[in-house]
Motif scaffolding. Structure first.
Motif, PDB file in Angstrom:
ATOM      1  N   HIS A  60       0.814  -0.903   0.232  1.00 13.66           N
ATOM      2  CA  HIS A  60      -0.084   0.045   0.103  1.00 13.66           C
ATOM      3  C   HIS A  60       0.755   0.741   0.164  1.00 13.66           C
ATOM      4  O   HIS A  60       1.763   1.389   0.993  1.00 13.66           O
ATOM      5  N   TYR A  61       0.708   2.109  -1.040  1.00 10.32           N
ATOM      6  CA  TYR A  61       1.635   3.311  -1.794  1.00 10.32           C
ATOM      7  C   TYR A  61       0.691   4.392  -0.573  1.00 10.32           C
ATOM      8  O   TYR A  61      -0.248   4.408  -1.320  1.00 10.32           O
ATOM      9  N   CYS A  62       0.972   5.053   0.090  1.00  5.42           N
ATOM     10  CA  CYS A  62       0.858   6.333   0.972  1.00  5.42           C
ATOM     11  C   CYS A  62       1.281   7.383   1.392  1.00  5.42           C
ATOM     12  O   CYS A  62       2.686   7.317   1.305  1.00  5.42           O
ATOM     13  N   SER A  63       1.491   8.234   0.041  1.00  3.11           N
ATOM     14  CA  SER A  63       1.750   9.309   0.113  1.00  3.11           C
ATOM     15  C   SER A  63       1.323  10.636   0.829  1.00  3.11           C
ATOM     16  O   SER A  63       0.184  10.652   0.716  1.00  3.11           O
ATOM     17  N   CYS A  64       2.141  11.087   1.637  1.00  2.00           N
ATOM     18  CA  CYS A  64       1.760  12.441   2.188  1.00  2.00           C
ATOM     19  C   CYS A  64       1.911  13.150   2.017  1.00  2.00           C
ATOM     20  O   CYS A  64       2.742  13.871   1.941  1.00  2.00           O
ATOM     21  N   LEU A  65       0.742  14.416   2.711  1.00  4.62           N
ATOM     22  CA  LEU A  65       1.108  15.740   2.402  1.00  4.62           C
ATOM     23  C   LEU A  65       0.509  16.556   3.332  1.00  4.62           C
ATOM     24  O   LEU A  65      -0.207  16.773   3.573  1.00  4.62           O
ATOM     25  N   TYR A 118       2.107   5.479  -7.845  1.00  3.58           N
ATOM     26  CA  TYR A 118       2.543   6.799  -8.930  1.00  3.58           C
ATOM     27  C   TYR A 118       2.270   7.972  -7.923  1.00  3.58           C
ATOM     28  O   TYR A 118       2.228   8.796  -8.080  1.00  3.58           O
ATOM     29  N   PRO A 119       3.996   8.054  -7.630  1.00 10.07           N
ATOM     30  CA  PRO A 119       4.007   8.716  -6.475  1.00 10.07           C
ATOM     31  C   PRO A 119       3.857  10.800  -7.038  1.00 10.07           C
ATOM     32  O   PRO A 119       3.374  11.548  -6.518  1.00 10.07           O
ATOM     33  N   GLU A 120       4.124  11.066  -8.474  1.00 13.67           N
ATOM     34  CA  GLU A 120       3.999  12.452  -8.990  1.00 13.67           C
ATOM     35  C   GLU A 120       2.596  12.117  -9.036  1.00 13.67           C
ATOM     36  O   GLU A 120       2.499  13.595  -8.940  1.00 13.67           O
ATOM     37  N   ILE A 121       1.650  11.738  -9.417  1.00 12.32           N
ATOM     38  CA  ILE A 121       0.646  11.748  -9.592  1.00 12.32           C
ATOM     39  C   ILE A 121      -0.343  12.289  -8.625  1.00 12.32           C
ATOM     40  O   ILE A 121      -0.661  12.794  -8.457  1.00 12.32           O
ATOM     41  N   PHE A 122       0.182  11.029  -7.050  1.00  8.02           N
ATOM     42  CA  PHE A 122      -0.381  11.585  -6.421  1.00  8.02           C
ATOM     43  C   PHE A 122      -0.246  12.536  -5.065  1.00  8.02           C
ATOM     44  O   PHE A 122      -1.084  13.577  -4.769  1.00  8.02           O
ATOM     45  N   PRO A 154      -4.412   3.948 -16.340  1.00  8.77           N
ATOM     46  CA  PRO A 154      -3.796   3.274 -17.715  1.00  8.77           C
ATOM     47  C   PRO A 154      -3.248   1.971 -16.752  1.00  8.77           C
ATOM     48  O   PRO A 154      -1.677   1.911 -15.907  1.00  8.77           O
ATOM     49  N   ALA A 155      -3.000   1.011 -18.339  1.00  8.76           N
ATOM     50  CA  ALA A 155      -2.057  -0.031 -17.339  1.00  8.76           C
ATOM     51  C   ALA A 155      -0.002  -0.161 -17.610  1.00  8.76           C
ATOM     52  O   ALA A 155      -0.303   0.921 -18.572  1.00  8.76           O
ATOM     53  N   SER A 156      -0.038  -0.642 -16.830  1.00  8.77           N
ATOM     54  CA  SER A 156       0.976  -0.088 -16.977  1.00  8.77           C
ATOM     55  C   SER A 156       2.272  -0.219 -18.208  1.00  8.77           C
ATOM     56  O   SER A 156       1.838  -1.321 -19.375  1.00  8.77           O
ATOM     57  N   GLY A 157       2.684   0.231 -18.969  1.00 11.76           N
ATOM     58  CA  GLY A 157       3.937   0.048 -19.950  1.00 11.76           C
ATOM     59  C   GLY A 157       3.039   1.164 -21.282  1.00 11.76           C
ATOM     60  O   GLY A 157       2.983   1.095 -22.322  1.00 11.76           O
TER      61      GLY A 157
END
Length: 160
Positions: A60-65, A118-122, A154-157
């Motif tokens: 689980h990727y938790c992006s925090c601001l 997708y850290p930059e999108i998040f 979108p799917a990866s790639g």
């Protein structure tokens, strides 16, 4: 002082867990790696990503601001304050000797949890939510977040 507070979830979307995506328990512990502490000055917003792995080895990727807000209604236990008013004559006028309370800033974190990396999108999504919140724009946060959650990734790639 050096005392440290505890974080708590004040709002979440969705309010209930989705069947295939449970909400990570204890996430508030990861939002403030340095601890939940008040600050005497407003700090710049910070962004980072924490990767949590559940019991089934799912990431689980938790992006925090994290940003700091002025705290007006500070509730502090075991604090006794006496305020005295003093006056003195200055050329026929009275000057108030009231002591103004120091402004205190409390941390708040916006967290986006995803199985996708997708850290930059998040970061951009959290920046949008932050701007709407801080600038009190005439947009419902619930609607904004619902729109973000309904986006197709979108799917990866594949093409973006």
């Amino acid at each position: 002082g050096p005392t440290e507070g505890l974080g708590k979830i004040i709002q979440r979307f969705p309010q209930k867990d989705w069947e295939d995506t449970p909400f990570p328990q204890g996430i508030e512990l990861f939002c403030q790696p340095g601890g939940w502490q008040l600050s005497k000055e407003r700090k710049q917003p910070t962004f980072f990503v924490v990767v949590l792995t559940d019991i089934d080895s799912e990431r689980h990727y938790c992006s925090c601001l994290t940003f700091y807000e002025a705290e007006i209604n500070l509730q502090v236990r075991d604090l006794h304050v006496s305020l005295f008013k003093g006056t003195k004559e200055i050329e026929g006028e009275e000057e108030s000797g009231l002591i103004q309370p120091a402004e205190v800033f409390a941390p708040k974190s916006l967290v986006l949890v995803s199985r996708l990396d997708y850290p930059e999108i998040f970061r951009a999504c959290l920046g949008l939510i932050y701007t709407v919140y801080v600038d009190s724009l005439n947009v419902s946060l619930e609607t904004l977040i619902a729109n973000l959650c309904s986006c197709l990734v979108p799917a990866s790639g594949g093409s973006q």
